[in-house]
Design an enzyme around this catalytic site. Structure first.
Site, short mmCIF file in Angstrom:
data_model
loop_
_atom_site.label_atom_id
_atom_site.label_comp_id
_atom_site.label_asym_id
_atom_site.label_seq_id
_atom_site.Cartn_x
_atom_site.Cartn_y
_atom_site.Cartn_z
N ASN A 143 68.86 46.51 42.06
CA ASN A 143 68.00 47.63 42.45
C ASN A 143 68.30 47.92 43.92
OD1 ASN A 143 65.97 49.38 43.15
ND2 ASN A 143 64.30 47.89 42.97
N LYS A 145 67.34 50.23 45.76
CA LYS A 145 66.25 50.89 46.49
C LYS A 145 66.84 52.04 47.33
CE LYS A 145 63.65 46.65 46.26
NZ LYS A 145 62.54 45.86 46.74
N HIS A 158 58.06 50.33 39.35
CA HIS A 158 58.30 49.34 40.40
C HIS A 158 57.06 49.28 41.30
CE1 HIS A 158 59.89 47.34 43.91
NE2 HIS A 158 60.85 46.87 43.13
N GLU A 185 56.72 49.17 44.35
CA GLU A 185 56.76 50.07 45.51
C GLU A 185 56.32 51.48 45.11
OE1 GLU A 185 60.78 49.13 46.69
OE2 GLU A 185 60.09 47.13 47.25
N GLU A 244 57.78 41.14 38.25
CA GLU A 244 58.04 41.08 39.68
C GLU A 244 56.73 40.87 40.43
OE1 GLU A 244 62.03 43.11 40.74
OE2 GLU A 244 60.43 44.57 40.94
N GLY A 292 61.04 41.01 48.39
CA GLY A 292 61.54 41.24 49.75
C GLY A 292 60.96 40.28 50.77
N SER A 300 62.87 38.19 45.37
CA SER A 300 63.60 37.22 46.20
C SER A 300 64.52 36.31 45.39
CB SER A 300 62.63 36.40 47.06
OG SER A 300 61.94 37.25 47.96
P1 PGA Z 1 64.03 41.58 46.28
O1 PGA Z 1 63.55 42.89 45.46
O2 PGA Z 1 65.10 40.91 45.42
O3 PGA Z 1 64.58 42.12 47.57
O4 PGA Z 1 62.84 40.71 46.46
C1 PGA Z 1 63.41 42.88 44.06
C2 PGA Z 1 62.88 44.21 43.60
O5 PGA Z 1 62.06 44.81 44.30
O6 PGA Z 1 63.27 44.70 42.53
#
Ligand code: PGA
Length: 248
Positions: free
Chosen positions: A10, A12, A94, A96, A165, A171, A209
């Site tokens: 992903n 982003k 997601h 976010e 998630e 993140g 992560s």
């Molecule tokens: P990350 O993000 O691996 O940077 O924690 C995962 C995601 O948001 O899909």
């Protein structure tokens, strides 16, 4: 039941045309993989990504789609448009987008339905915040989020990919432990079993992560069928080593 693993990058809102070319080239050079591998890129890069990956077994997709087919929805992109660019997947719900764009469970479910209607597989994200986990609400939250999608997709529910998630792990460098993740994946699998005869063949990805050094232990858990990778998907070497960690 054995499920072929899937690892999805992903990206982003990261990337540039030169950086993407180098990243995709690094992934292409590392083939073959024993799992399915995909990248979900920002909309403007779909066309180039499709050209670069065409003819390979790597797949691509987007990070969101509209609930609508077409119309006066400035800034939106429909699932049909994604299908035109050969998208195999679209991430929906997601955290976010749930947090920053106030997407409701029902909107996420409607996006998943819009994607499937165009032959694009939705990767439906669910996950609790730290406050919800600490209040003992993890199970209730993820079940509520998944339930909306199951009820909206009805007999097609078996066609989605689910991604667990935990918001507190995204993140932050603070991954869920394999046991914490497996416990939630098992709950989700049980919920899917009650809804579709295909549950045992469905992929439930873990995201939050995932890095080269924790991927194999996470992916060794029985109900973790691969990962949704954010930060570590932006460096070819890291992403490739995560793909290599996926179980067969
Ligand atoms: P990350 O993000 O691996 O940077 O924690 C995962 C995601 O948001 O899909």
């Amino acid at each position: 039941m054995s499920r072929r693993s899937l690892v999805v990058g992903n990206w982003k809102m990261h990337g540039s045309r030169p950086a993407n070319a180098a990243l995709l080239d690094g992934i292409l050079q590392a083939r073959p993989f024993t799992c399915d591998v995909a990248v979900c890129v920002p909309f403007p890069y779909l066309s180039e990504t499709a050209v670069t990956l065409a003819g390979s077994d790597l797949r691509w997709g987007a990070q969101d789609c509209s609930v609508h087919e077409q119309g006066a929805y400035t800034g939106e992109v429909s699932a049909g448009m994604l299908a035109e660019f050969g998208c195999r997947y679209v991430i929906v719900g997601h955290s976010e987008r749930r947090a920053l764009h106030a997407e409701s469970d029902q909107q996420v479910a409607d996006k998943a339905k819009a994607a499937l209607a165009k032959g694009v597989t939705p990767i439906v994200c669910v996950g609790e915040t730290l406050a919800q986990r600490e209040a003992g609400q993890t199970e209730a939250v993820v079940k509520r989020q998944l339930s909306a999608v199951i009820h909206t997709l009805t007999h097609c529910a078996g066609e989605m990919v689910v991604a667990y998630e935990p918001v507190w792990a995204i993140g932050t460098g603070l991954s869920a432990t394999p046991e914490q993740a497996q416990a939630v994946h098992a709950l989700l699998r049980a919920q899917l079993r009650a809804a579709t005869p295909h549950a045992d063949g469905m992929k439930i990805l873990y995201g939050g992560s995932v890095k080269p050094d924790n991927a194999s232990v996470l992916f060794s858990m029985p109900d973790i069928d691969g990962g949704l990778i954010g930060g570590a998907a932006l460096k070819a070497a890291d992403f490739v080593s995560i793909c290599r960690a996926a179980r067969l």
